[in-house]
Write a protein that holds these residues in place. Structure first.
Motif, PDB file in Angstrom:
ATOM      1  N   SER A 140     -19.966  -1.408  46.155  1.00 15.54           N
ATOM      2  CA  SER A 140     -19.270  -0.229  45.608  1.00 15.54           C
ATOM      3  C   SER A 140     -18.010  -0.626  44.840  1.00 15.54           C
ATOM      4  CB  SER A 140     -18.916   0.762  46.729  1.00 15.54           C
ATOM      5  OG  SER A 140     -17.819   0.288  47.503  1.00 15.54           O
ATOM      6  N   GLN A 141     -17.393  -1.737  45.254  1.00 21.55           N
ATOM      7  CA  GLN A 141     -16.190  -2.208  44.542  1.00 21.55           C
ATOM      8  C   GLN A 141     -16.567  -3.192  43.434  1.00 21.55           C
ATOM      9  OE1 GLN A 141     -13.259  -0.507  45.557  1.00 21.55           O
ATOM     10  NE2 GLN A 141     -14.967   0.449  46.625  1.00 21.55           N
ATOM     11  N   LEU A 142     -17.618  -3.977  43.695  1.00 19.27           N
ATOM     12  CA  LEU A 142     -18.070  -4.946  42.691  1.00 19.27           C
ATOM     13  C   LEU A 142     -18.448  -4.246  41.381  1.00 19.27           C
ATOM     14  CD1 LEU A 142     -18.737  -8.046  42.367  1.00 19.27           C
ATOM     15  CD2 LEU A 142     -21.113  -7.411  42.824  1.00 19.27           C
TER      16      LEU A 142
ATOM     17  N   MET B 240     -19.678   5.538  49.121  1.00 20.05           N
ATOM     18  CA  MET B 240     -18.348   4.999  48.813  1.00 20.05           C
ATOM     19  C   MET B 240     -17.908   5.382  47.396  1.00 20.05           C
ATOM     20  SD  MET B 240     -17.037   2.969  51.354  1.00 20.05           S
ATOM     21  CE  MET B 240     -16.064   1.636  50.655  1.00 20.05           C
ATOM     22  N   LEU B 241     -18.870   5.432  46.466  1.00 16.59           N
ATOM     23  CA  LEU B 241     -18.538   5.711  45.061  1.00 16.59           C
ATOM     24  C   LEU B 241     -18.276   7.190  44.786  1.00 16.59           C
ATOM     25  CD1 LEU B 241     -21.104   3.295  43.395  1.00 16.59           C
ATOM     26  CD2 LEU B 241     -18.626   3.189  43.076  1.00 16.59           C
ATOM     27  N   GLN B 242     -19.005   8.061  45.516  1.00 19.35           N
ATOM     28  CA  GLN B 242     -18.853   9.517  45.340  1.00 19.35           C
ATOM     29  C   GLN B 242     -19.062   9.962  43.878  1.00 19.35           C
ATOM     30  OE1 GLN B 242     -17.920  12.049  47.943  1.00 19.35           O
ATOM     31  NE2 GLN B 242     -18.791  10.382  49.153  1.00 19.35           N
ATOM     32  N   VAL B 243     -19.910   9.256  43.145  1.00 17.93           N
ATOM     33  CA  VAL B 243     -20.275   9.647  41.775  1.00 17.93           C
ATOM     34  C   VAL B 243     -21.766   9.958  41.788  1.00 17.93           C
ATOM     35  CG1 VAL B 243     -20.452   8.895  39.358  1.00 17.93           C
ATOM     36  CG2 VAL B 243     -18.530   8.103  40.772  1.00 17.93           C
ATOM     37  N   PRO B 244     -22.172  11.237  41.656  1.00 17.52           N
ATOM     38  CA  PRO B 244     -23.589  11.583  41.757  1.00 17.52           C
ATOM     39  C   PRO B 244     -24.457  10.726  40.827  1.00 17.52           C
ATOM     40  CG  PRO B 244     -22.255  13.571  41.594  1.00 17.52           C
ATOM     41  CD  PRO B 244     -21.333  12.408  41.350  1.00 17.52           C
ATOM     42  N   GLY B 245     -25.536  10.152  41.405  1.00 17.62           N
ATOM     43  CA  GLY B 245     -26.484   9.388  40.592  1.00 17.62           C
ATOM     44  C   GLY B 245     -25.973   8.038  40.112  1.00 17.62           C
TER      45      GLY B 245
END
Length: 341
Positions: free
Chosen positions: A304-306, A74-79
């Protein structure tokens, strides 16, 4: 933007051996639909039978790992996420490492030389799943691994930590270390009730960890079992959610919020002695593939939103979105990119 290592998960990594079976198979091994248990001796032959007689899929799973992978997706930010747990030095362990790296999660597994990687039989009947976990190497995780500088660095870096209740059966002292660190450093610590048997048979360690939790997740069956075990004499999920949220807290910085899912019924969120209910987007029966990982996916979407400090409404909406995607696919899997807006 979410920074690297914001969310850390710890749990029991298991390779899911997933298959559609029939009622006779459930009866033969004395397992009930929509439940999660630990394998006993009578269940051992089941894994072989699944592999030989049914069309099985192998999917890297385990409750916490599923949630972390979904949050990462959901975040699509590596790591952005990291994860710790115990695997074996074997083919399944290699499969697990490959799968997690592809998912973009920074994994620091403890690798046991002598014990095979844990597996979980996922028996699907009419879309409902029943889980039988053979922990194996996942059961060998020790807090010594957590205390190694390169691993404790993940704890220090994380601002949010999530652990499913299943890990209470393996390394309660690891949970305690991380829980106390979270309270001392004003971090958000979340846990899941995970299964009725955890509330029943691991009550002591669950009660020890509970004061440190800022978020408690669970489903209606687990909530009712928790209520029964604590002699609350109520089956009302809303009441139970409020009571859990009011459980004494070890650190007063954050109030506790309880989030209880109820399948197709509305989600109950208890905070400040009040309950908000959020309807679930219903899926036509023909689109349901299997419910395995639905609860884990809900938590992953929520987290992922928290971690982006979004309001609870948004967290719930993301949780519902993720669960909805997962139940239309086999196992806890998802398309390449989310289309959550």
């Amino acid at each position: 933007m979410v920074s690297e290592g914001t969310l850390l998960g710890m749990g029991n990594p298991l390779l899911d051996i997933s298959a559609v079976v029939d009622e006779d198979f459930l009866k033969k091994y004395d397992i009930t639909s929509n439940n999660a248990i630990l394998a006993e001796d009578k269940h051992k032959p089941m894994y072989q039978e699944l592999a030989e007689k049914y069309n099985v899929e192998y999917i890297a799973g385990g409750a916490t790992q599923n949630s972390i992978k979904v949050a990462q997706w959901m975040l699509q930010v590596p790591g952005a996420t990291s994860y710790m747990g115990g695997i074996g030095k074997d083919k399944f362990g290699e499969e697990m490492k490959k799968n997690s790296k592809l998912a973009g999660v920074n994994v620091h597994y403890y690798e046991d030389e002598t014990t095979p990687t844990g597996t979980c039989a996922v028996c699907i009947v009419g879309g409902e799943r029943s889980l039988v976990a053979n922990l194996a190497a996942a059961n060998c995780y020790k807090s010594d691994h957590l205390k190694r500088p390169e691993n404790w660095a993940l704890v220090e870096k994380a601002k949010y930590i999530y652990i499913a209740g299943f890990f209470l059966t393996v390394s309660p002292d690891s949970i305690q270390l991380v829980a106390e660190h979270s309270a001392a450093n004003n971090k958000i610590f979340s846990m899941n009730l995970s299964a009725p048997f955890i509330c029943e048979f691991f009550r002591d360690v669950q009660e020890k960890a509970l004061p440190y939790t800022d978020f408690v997740f669970g489903n209606e069956t687990e909530a009712r079992t928790f209520s029964k075990v604590h002699g609350w004499e109520t089956d009302n999920v809303e009441e139970i959610a409020v009571k859990i949220s009011q459980w004494p807290k070890a650190s007063g910085t954050h109030k506790r919020i309880t989030v209880i899912t109820q399948g197709a019924d509305p989600i109950c969120v208890a905070e400040d002695g009040k309950v908000k209910k959020f309807p679930v987007k219903l899926l036509p029966k023909e689109k349901l593939v299997d419910t395995n990982g639905a609860g884990d996916a809900f938590v992953g979407g929520f987290l992922s939103q928290l971690v982006q400090e979004k309001p609870i409404e948004e967290c719930v909406r993301a949780g519902c979105y993720a669960a909805n995607v997962i139940i239309q696919r086999s196992g806890c899997t998802y398309p390449e990119k989310p289309d959550f807006h």
